[in-house]
Write a protein that holds these residues in place. Structure first.
Motif, PDB file in Angstrom:
ATOM      1  N   LEU A 119     -10.427   5.479 -10.724  1.00  0.00           N
ATOM      2  CA  LEU A 119      -8.841   4.305 -10.834  1.00  0.00           C
ATOM      3  C   LEU A 119      -9.463   3.291 -11.509  1.00  0.00           C
ATOM      4  N   ASN A 120     -10.291   3.020 -11.229  1.00  0.00           N
ATOM      5  CA  ASN A 120     -10.544   0.898 -11.345  1.00  0.00           C
ATOM      6  C   ASN A 120      -9.805   1.238 -13.329  1.00  0.00           C
ATOM      7  N   SER A 121     -10.440   1.751 -14.304  1.00  0.00           N
ATOM      8  CA  SER A 121     -10.101   2.955 -15.270  1.00  0.00           C
ATOM      9  C   SER A 121      -8.192   2.162 -15.721  1.00  0.00           C
ATOM     10  N   MET A 122      -7.643   3.421 -14.468  1.00  0.00           N
ATOM     11  CA  MET A 122      -6.440   2.702 -14.504  1.00  0.00           C
ATOM     12  C   MET A 122      -5.402   1.652 -13.981  1.00  0.00           C
ATOM     13  N   ARG A 123      -6.747   1.099 -13.417  1.00  0.00           N
ATOM     14  CA  ARG A 123      -5.846  -0.377 -13.468  1.00  0.00           C
ATOM     15  C   ARG A 123      -6.371  -0.862 -14.343  1.00  0.00           C
ATOM     16  N   ASP A 124      -6.763  -1.032 -15.503  1.00  0.00           N
ATOM     17  CA  ASP A 124      -7.371  -1.320 -15.966  1.00  0.00           C
ATOM     18  C   ASP A 124      -6.643  -1.219 -17.758  1.00  0.00           C
ATOM     19  N   ARG A 125      -5.348   0.007 -18.005  1.00  0.00           N
ATOM     20  CA  ARG A 125      -4.732   0.628 -18.216  1.00  0.00           C
ATOM     21  C   ARG A 125      -3.361  -0.906 -19.234  1.00  0.00           C
ATOM     22  N   LYS A 126      -3.320  -0.817 -20.330  1.00  0.00           N
ATOM     23  CA  LYS A 126      -2.275  -1.855 -19.783  1.00  0.00           C
ATOM     24  C   LYS A 126      -1.572  -0.990 -21.192  1.00  0.00           C
ATOM     25  N   TYR A 127       0.329  -1.332 -21.077  1.00  0.00           N
ATOM     26  CA  TYR A 127       1.152  -0.738 -22.054  1.00  0.00           C
ATOM     27  C   TYR A 127       1.772  -2.061 -22.854  1.00  0.00           C
ATOM     28  N   LEU A 128       2.121  -1.688 -23.855  1.00  0.00           N
ATOM     29  CA  LEU A 128       3.005  -3.018 -24.856  1.00  0.00           C
ATOM     30  C   LEU A 128       4.793  -2.249 -24.123  1.00  0.00           C
ATOM     31  N   GLN A 129       5.290  -3.830 -23.243  1.00  0.00           N
ATOM     32  CA  GLN A 129       6.424  -3.817 -23.311  1.00  0.00           C
ATOM     33  C   GLN A 129       7.349  -4.961 -24.687  1.00  0.00           C
ATOM     34  N   VAL A 130       7.973  -4.421 -25.047  1.00  0.00           N
ATOM     35  CA  VAL A 130       9.118  -5.735 -25.532  1.00  0.00           C
ATOM     36  C   VAL A 130      10.204  -6.026 -24.912  1.00  0.00           C
ATOM     37  N   ARG A 131      10.545  -7.165 -25.265  1.00  0.00           N
ATOM     38  CA  ARG A 131      11.611  -8.346 -24.218  1.00  0.00           C
ATOM     39  C   ARG A 131      12.235  -8.533 -25.001  1.00  0.00           C
ATOM     40  N   SER A 132      13.813  -8.456 -24.897  1.00  0.00           N
ATOM     41  CA  SER A 132      14.101  -9.864 -25.988  1.00  0.00           C
ATOM     42  C   SER A 132      14.752 -10.790 -25.104  1.00  0.00           C
ATOM     43  N   ILE A 133      14.905 -12.355 -25.798  1.00  0.00           N
ATOM     44  CA  ILE A 133      14.918 -13.152 -24.963  1.00  0.00           C
ATOM     45  C   ILE A 133      15.836 -13.695 -26.072  1.00  0.00           C
ATOM     46  N   LYS A 134      17.205 -13.963 -25.088  1.00  0.00           N
ATOM     47  CA  LYS A 134      18.374 -14.768 -25.973  1.00  0.00           C
ATOM     48  C   LYS A 134      18.113 -15.835 -26.093  1.00  0.00           C
TER      49      LYS A 134
END
Length: 175
Positions: A119-134
């Motif tokens: 569970l602690n390992s899962m909490r540490d996982r992140k992914y790269l989110q690409v956002r477009s800002i106008k």
């Protein structure tokens, strides 16, 4: 008292201590030999005590890390929206390797028990989110690392809930 009597008394005293400790010795051993045997057995007893304390601490760490936590899991990564779960692996020097399939984005993930270390390992996982800002000059892409999972810890099951769950599992197996 003579010196010989004092030596005999000390020999007898050391022999009694060695007998209490369960250490074997020769019946004609001299005083110096008995002293050395007593010193070495006392030192090994201290080492055994330290080893026992270290083992107890390791067992406590193991029990804490492997304690099951009931939780609800949702994957926030859009690249995994069709997945029903994945195999997570983690470990350390106390536990070794811990590996388990953990469901998410499905019915089973609504209430699932997971070892605390995973569970602690899962909490540490992140992914790269690409956002477009106008902006006034055009669109800008911003890359941000965000948590991959939304994890909600639930309270442990009550005895009544455990009985209901056991009955439901029995019925599933009969079908």
């Amino acid at each position: 008292m003579t010196e010989e009597t004092l030596v005999q008394d000390e020999v007898q005293s050391i022999k009694e201590r060695l007998d209490l400790m369960g250490v074997k010795y020769h019946h004609n051993a001299k005083l110096e030999t008995l002293r050395a045997l007593l010193d070495s057995s006392l030192a090994s007893k201290e080492v055994n005590t330290e080893v026992a304390q270290r083992n107890q601490a390791r067992k406590q760490l193991h029990d804490d890390a492997m304690a099951l936590v009931r939780c609800r899991i949702a994957c926030m990564n859009p690249g995994k929206k069709d997945w029903v779960g994945e195999i997570f692996t983690t470990g350390n020097s106390v536990l070794g390797i811990v590996r388990k399939f953990i469901p998410y984005n499905c019915e089973a993930a609504e209430s699932y028990h997971i070892p605390r270390i995973l569970l602690n390992s899962m909490r540490d996982r992140k992914y790269l989110q690409v956002r477009s800002i106008k902006t006034r000059s055009g669109a800008i892409q911003e890359n941000v690392f965000v948590p991959e999972f939304q994890i909600v810890e639930l309270p442990p099951l009550t005895p009544d809930e455990l009985k209901e769950l056991a009955e439901a599992q029995r019925n599933t197996l009969k079908d």
